[in-house]
Design a protein around this motif. Sequence first.
Motif, mmCIF file in Angstrom:
data_model
loop_
_atom_site.group_PDB
_atom_site.id
_atom_site.type_symbol
_atom_site.label_atom_id
_atom_site.label_comp_id
_atom_site.label_asym_id
_atom_site.label_seq_id
_atom_site.Cartn_x
_atom_site.Cartn_y
_atom_site.Cartn_z
ATOM 1 N N GLY A 1 0.815 -1.205 0.000
ATOM 2 C CA GLY A 1 0.000 0.000 0.000
ATOM 3 C C GLY A 1 0.848 1.255 0.000
ATOM 4 O O GLY A 1 2.063 1.212 0.157
ATOM 5 N N GLY A 2 0.213 2.381 -0.172
ATOM 6 C CA GLY A 2 0.934 3.645 -0.160
ATOM 7 C C GLY A 2 1.100 4.161 1.255
ATOM 8 O O GLY A 2 0.834 3.465 2.238
ATOM 9 N N ALA A 3 1.569 5.374 1.367
ATOM 10 C CA ALA A 3 1.675 6.093 2.649
ATOM 11 C C ALA A 3 2.640 5.439 3.634
ATOM 12 O O ALA A 3 2.497 5.602 4.838
ATOM 13 C CB ALA A 3 0.296 6.245 3.290
ATOM 14 N N LEU A 4 3.598 4.674 3.132
ATOM 15 C CA LEU A 4 4.613 4.111 4.010
ATOM 16 C C LEU A 4 5.924 4.860 3.803
ATOM 17 O O LEU A 4 6.287 5.194 2.679
ATOM 18 C CB LEU A 4 4.839 2.628 3.730
ATOM 19 C CG LEU A 4 3.897 1.625 4.394
ATOM 20 C CD1 LEU A 4 4.332 0.209 4.030
ATOM 21 C CD2 LEU A 4 3.870 1.790 5.904
ATOM 22 N N ASP A 5 6.615 5.100 4.907
ATOM 23 C CA ASP A 5 7.901 5.777 4.815
ATOM 24 C C ASP A 5 8.890 4.893 4.050
ATOM 25 O O ASP A 5 8.947 3.678 4.287
ATOM 26 C CB ASP A 5 8.429 6.057 6.224
ATOM 27 C CG ASP A 5 9.633 6.969 6.222
ATOM 28 O OD1 ASP A 5 10.723 6.503 5.823
ATOM 29 O OD2 ASP A 5 9.490 8.138 6.623
ATOM 30 N N PRO A 6 9.668 5.467 3.120
ATOM 31 C CA PRO A 6 10.646 4.672 2.355
ATOM 32 C C PRO A 6 11.622 3.901 3.239
ATOM 33 O O PRO A 6 12.096 2.832 2.843
ATOM 34 C CB PRO A 6 11.382 5.726 1.523
ATOM 35 C CG PRO A 6 10.395 6.843 1.377
ATOM 36 C CD PRO A 6 9.641 6.867 2.672
ATOM 37 N N ARG A 7 11.908 4.425 4.431
ATOM 38 C CA ARG A 7 12.829 3.729 5.330
ATOM 39 C C ARG A 7 12.232 2.412 5.825
ATOM 40 O O ARG A 7 12.937 1.415 6.015
ATOM 41 C CB ARG A 7 13.183 4.642 6.510
ATOM 42 C CG ARG A 7 14.055 5.823 6.134
ATOM 43 C CD ARG A 7 14.157 6.832 7.254
ATOM 44 N NE ARG A 7 12.885 7.524 7.480
ATOM 45 C CZ ARG A 7 12.696 8.493 8.381
ATOM 46 N NH1 ARG A 7 13.721 8.871 9.163
ATOM 47 N NH2 ARG A 7 11.527 9.069 8.517
ATOM 48 N N ILE A 8 10.923 2.418 6.033
ATOM 49 C CA ILE A 8 10.245 1.187 6.456
ATOM 50 C C ILE A 8 10.307 0.151 5.344
ATOM 51 O O ILE A 8 10.593 -1.033 5.584
ATOM 52 C CB ILE A 8 8.779 1.482 6.847
ATOM 53 C CG1 ILE A 8 8.726 2.427 8.049
ATOM 54 C CG2 ILE A 8 8.032 0.186 7.141
ATOM 55 C CD1 ILE A 8 7.333 2.860 8.425
ATOM 56 N N LEU A 9 10.050 0.601 4.120
ATOM 57 C CA LEU A 9 10.110 -0.312 2.980
ATOM 58 C C LEU A 9 11.512 -0.883 2.805
ATOM 59 O O LEU A 9 11.679 -2.062 2.481
ATOM 60 C CB LEU A 9 9.671 0.418 1.706
ATOM 61 C CG LEU A 9 8.193 0.802 1.633
ATOM 62 C CD1 LEU A 9 7.939 1.689 0.420
ATOM 63 C CD2 LEU A 9 7.313 -0.445 1.564
ATOM 64 N N HIS A 10 12.512 -0.063 3.034
ATOM 65 C CA HIS A 10 13.892 -0.541 2.894
ATOM 66 C C HIS A 10 14.211 -1.587 3.965
ATOM 67 O O HIS A 10 14.822 -2.618 3.681
ATOM 68 C CB HIS A 10 14.872 0.627 3.007
ATOM 69 C CG HIS A 10 16.281 0.250 2.670
ATOM 70 N ND1 HIS A 10 16.779 0.326 1.390
ATOM 71 C CD2 HIS A 10 17.294 -0.220 3.444
ATOM 72 C CE1 HIS A 10 18.034 -0.071 1.385
ATOM 73 N NE2 HIS A 10 18.382 -0.417 2.625
ATOM 74 N N PHE A 11 13.771 -1.314 5.184
ATOM 75 C CA PHE A 11 14.005 -2.252 6.281
ATOM 76 C C PHE A 11 13.392 -3.609 5.987
ATOM 77 O O PHE A 11 14.048 -4.651 6.107
ATOM 78 C CB PHE A 11 13.428 -1.683 7.573
ATOM 79 C CG PHE A 11 13.386 -2.667 8.708
ATOM 80 C CD1 PHE A 11 14.543 -3.127 9.300
ATOM 81 C CD2 PHE A 11 12.159 -3.142 9.182
ATOM 82 C CE1 PHE A 11 14.500 -4.047 10.344
ATOM 83 C CE2 PHE A 11 12.112 -4.057 10.223
ATOM 84 C CZ PHE A 11 13.283 -4.510 10.808
#
Length: 376
Positions: free
Chosen positions: A78-88
């Motif tokens: 989904g959208g609205a996620l911080d890129p840092r969370i996605l990277h983790f």
Amino acid sequence: MIDLTPLDPSLLSASAQRALGPGAGRLMAAKGMLPLAPNDLVAVLYQLSLDNDQAIAQSARGTASGLPENLLVGTLGGGALDPRILHFFGTTCADTPAVFDAIVLNPAVADATLAVLAARGDSRGVDQIAQNEQRLLAHPEIIAAMYMNRRARMSTIDRVVELAVRNHVRVPGLACWDEVARALAGGHATTATDDALFSHATAVLADDDSHLTTGDAETAHEEKEEIVVKREAQIKEKSEMARIMEMSVPAKIRLATVGNGFARSILIRDPLKMVAQAAIKSPGVTDIEAARYASNQALPEEVIRYISTKREWTKMYGVKVALCKNPKTPVAEASKLLTFLREKDLNNVAKSKGVSSALVAQAKKIMAQRKGGTAK
């Protein structure tokens, strides 16, 4: 590389802020024992993975890697996620195709995350990333990561390289980029069988090549010729050589770049100079390989010239000697190295009939200067 810094707690939901508050609740949150909405859960686990308390940080990372696939897919996609969370989560639990795709296809994913996943993904995953041509052109480091990933299909690599060349984008991080682009511009297209040939070569040529890549670089120039010949014979006896020679030029260049010592020792002798140049530029070339190649007079002049300009190689005495004795070394470069040779090796150069007369004269001059006389 994306900087994994803590999130601003004020931007998180009230539930997430409570979970991150002081007290025993932090450890419970790290263990996934608090009731949180999926978006809050991934944010809290990311935040706690950076906690100063290592017990909490380790628990958070362990919980994150063990989350159900359907929860990860629905949340990370989904959208609205911080890129840092996605990277983790991309570097923690993107092992399944569904989770991998969810992260890759999220518009919020950072370019640096895509580069990491392009380097780690299987052929299917790399194909997924390759579909986003705008991202590839905006962040060509992704193409470099794909290129160095042995599991990426050769046909996929050929397509993204062509995309970059066509749009005048230079891919950083690839020492062989000039050769890669030149091969494509020269009409050397990948063949229909290259996917299978490249995949087979990288799998088979993964055996022990230590006798080619390790040893004493300082004395490599003194190896007996019969030992070198024997090693080359062992390589040529491998049925894989025939398969490698069947490859297209782009596939040979890529194998020379990402392959092992066996592959390099074959491809550095390829009749096409750009393939040999890619082999010597490979990040896998060891000091002992460089020392042996430096003494090989059968290699293209461009290969010897490249070795002579690499400070990390020419600082080794064995490479200095080999280059001074190799007639294909540029005279200007060999002359600089002569002053470092010991008397025995300098005398050998002075008596050599294989190097240029200018280098012989220079060697004699240095010898005379050391003895306090005049060169004859």
